[in-house]
Design a protein around this motif. Structure first.
Motif, short mmCIF file in Angstrom:
data_model
loop_
_atom_site.label_atom_id
_atom_site.label_comp_id
_atom_site.label_asym_id
_atom_site.label_seq_id
_atom_site.Cartn_x
_atom_site.Cartn_y
_atom_site.Cartn_z
N LYS A 74 0.86 -1.17 0.00
CA LYS A 74 0.00 0.00 0.00
C LYS A 74 0.90 1.23 0.00
O LYS A 74 1.81 1.34 0.82
CB LYS A 74 -0.92 0.01 1.22
CG LYS A 74 -1.88 -1.16 1.28
CD LYS A 74 -2.73 -1.11 2.54
CE LYS A 74 -3.68 -2.30 2.62
NZ LYS A 74 -4.48 -2.29 3.86
N ILE A 75 0.63 2.16 -0.93
CA ILE A 75 1.46 3.35 -1.08
C ILE A 75 0.55 4.57 -0.91
O ILE A 75 -0.39 4.77 -1.69
CB ILE A 75 2.12 3.40 -2.46
CG1 ILE A 75 2.90 2.10 -2.73
CG2 ILE A 75 3.05 4.60 -2.58
CD1 ILE A 75 3.31 1.92 -4.18
N ILE A 101 -2.93 2.35 -4.12
CA ILE A 101 -2.26 3.64 -4.22
C ILE A 101 -3.26 4.73 -3.87
O ILE A 101 -4.38 4.74 -4.37
CB ILE A 101 -1.73 3.87 -5.65
CG1 ILE A 101 -0.76 2.75 -6.04
CG2 ILE A 101 -1.04 5.22 -5.75
CD1 ILE A 101 -0.33 2.81 -7.49
N GLU A 102 -2.85 5.67 -3.02
CA GLU A 102 -3.76 6.71 -2.58
C GLU A 102 -3.02 8.02 -2.40
O GLU A 102 -1.90 8.07 -1.90
CB GLU A 102 -4.43 6.32 -1.26
CG GLU A 102 -5.45 7.33 -0.76
CD GLU A 102 -6.20 6.86 0.48
OE1 GLU A 102 -7.18 7.53 0.86
OE2 GLU A 102 -5.83 5.83 1.05
N CYS A 123 -6.27 10.05 -6.48
CA CYS A 123 -5.05 10.40 -7.18
C CYS A 123 -5.35 11.27 -8.39
O CYS A 123 -6.48 11.27 -8.91
CB CYS A 123 -4.31 9.14 -7.65
SG CYS A 123 -3.59 8.14 -6.31
N TRP A 124 -4.35 12.01 -8.84
CA TRP A 124 -4.38 12.72 -10.10
C TRP A 124 -3.50 11.94 -11.06
O TRP A 124 -2.31 11.75 -10.80
CB TRP A 124 -3.86 14.14 -9.93
CG TRP A 124 -3.83 14.95 -11.19
CD1 TRP A 124 -3.05 14.75 -12.29
CD2 TRP A 124 -4.61 16.12 -11.48
NE1 TRP A 124 -3.28 15.70 -13.25
CE2 TRP A 124 -4.24 16.56 -12.78
CE3 TRP A 124 -5.57 16.84 -10.77
CZ2 TRP A 124 -4.80 17.69 -13.37
CZ3 TRP A 124 -6.13 17.96 -11.36
CH2 TRP A 124 -5.75 18.38 -12.65
N VAL A 125 -4.08 11.49 -12.18
CA VAL A 125 -3.34 10.66 -13.14
C VAL A 125 -3.35 11.38 -14.49
O VAL A 125 -4.37 11.43 -15.18
CB VAL A 125 -3.96 9.26 -13.28
CG1 VAL A 125 -3.10 8.40 -14.21
CG2 VAL A 125 -4.10 8.59 -11.91
N GLU A 126 -2.22 11.95 -14.86
CA GLU A 126 -2.14 12.68 -16.12
C GLU A 126 -2.40 11.75 -17.30
O GLU A 126 -3.12 12.12 -18.23
CB GLU A 126 -0.77 13.35 -16.26
CG GLU A 126 -0.70 14.39 -17.34
CD GLU A 126 -1.49 15.66 -17.03
OE1 GLU A 126 -1.77 16.42 -17.98
OE2 GLU A 126 -1.83 15.90 -15.85
#
Length: 326
Positions: A74-75, A101-102, A123-126
């Motif tokens: 877990k990240i 992932i958080e 999360c922000w995922v480009e």
């Protein structure tokens, strides 16, 4: 209980003490805590991690390990939506099982090839991308600027997300779920925006522009199902309707105009003025239900007041205010 609370507090304090210690990665393995510092902190923490461990990151831009994340870890970062003070990776590759992932901003690409049971939340995922199959991935309360690699998506779910654009589509034999989402660029008359095969429920879907005053979105049976969704048009006036001859059409609401729904603003995350509602009138669309939170679920320090000297009893007064999102 006291040990659990103390351990959590220490983890939070170490992971967020950016200004005093620099960038940190805190590895929690069972009851053991280890702290690593600097741009390579995550790489070093991950090298020591075992399946089931937690890595908590401070703000800062971290270097990614060579290769991919293959351990079941877990990240968690401190967030992805502030002007400054986010936890940032340029790119990261996930290939493991049960990775979570958080609270991280991916400024370039999150690669998910080969992953199974992946959870990415807040999360922000480009750019999301894959070049081989990934299975049972959940993206919840995220911003996605571009989504590629859909031909390799198996049993995927996008939930409570703001999505700018899909640039390719999945196969008809592997439909997924798109729930409580806003998709700004879902369709256009010149068809550069792709429409994944999915069960769409409680969504707001945007048409970029129309060739005339109206357009009809074809529901391709049996792979696309639309429940309680609305369409809106951004670049000119007009209306979008479903192809009523489609056998996969379930129900839909009129989406209204882009100006009415969003006050003319394209924001990430989106802030719709109204959304699909259930039979009892409660909001179930973007972002009803579990909603949208920009912050990680772990507690975060929002204020600290530490005396610069000891009192008459030789003690230092410390006041720390912590807030946690649901």
């Amino acid at each position: 209980m006291k040990k659990i609370v103390f351990t959590l507090f220490v983890l939070i304090a170490m992971s967020q003490n950016v200004f005093a210690q620099g960038m940190t990665a805190t590895l929690q393995s069972g009851e053991n805590l280890s702290v690593f510092y600097g741009v390579d902190a995550f790489k070093e923490a991950y090298a020591e991690a075992k399946d089931g461990d937690q890595i908590t990151l401070s703000a800062g831009t971290f270097d990614a390990p060579e290769g991919s994340i293959s351990k079941s870890v877990k990240i968690t970062g401190v967030g992805a939506y502030e002007e400054t003070g986010n936890t940032v990776f340029e790119s990261l590759t996930i290939s493991g099982t049960d990775v979570r992932i958080e609270g991280i901003l991916f400024s370039s690409t999150l690669y998910v090839s080969g992953s199974t049971n992946l959870i990415v939340t807040r999360c922000w995922v480009e750019k999301l991308n894959a070049s081989s199959n990934y299975t049972n991935a959940l993206f919840d309360q995220c911003v996605h600027k571009e989504i590629k690699g859909m031909p390799y998506a198996i049993d995927f779910t996008f939930k409570n997300c703001t999505i700018e654009d899909f640039s390719d589509v999945n196969t008809t034999s592997n439909i997924g779920k798109i729930l409580n989402c806003v998709i700004y660029y879902y369709s256009s008359w010149y068809d550069i925006h792709k429409k994944p095969y999915a069960i769409y429920k409680n969504c707001l879907l945007g048409a970029e522009s129309l060739s005339g005053n109206s357009a009809s979105i074809t529901c391709t049976a049996p792979s696309e199902f639309y429940y309680n969704v609305g369409f809106f048009v951004k670049k000119n006036t007009g209306t979008v309707t479903f192809n009523t001859t489609s056998t996969s059409l379930a129900s839909n609401n009129s989406g209204g105009t882009f100006g009415d729904l969003f006050k003319g603003e394209i924001l990430y995350p989106a802030k719709p003025q109204n959304a699909p509602t259930g039979e009892d009138g409660t909001v179930v669309g973007p972002y009803g239900g579990t909603g949208f939170s920009q912050y990680p679920a772990i507690p975060r320090i929002i204020s600290k007041d530490i005396d610069g000297s000891t009192n008459d009893e030789g003690k230092i007064n410390v006041k720390i205010e912590v807030k946690a999102e649901n």
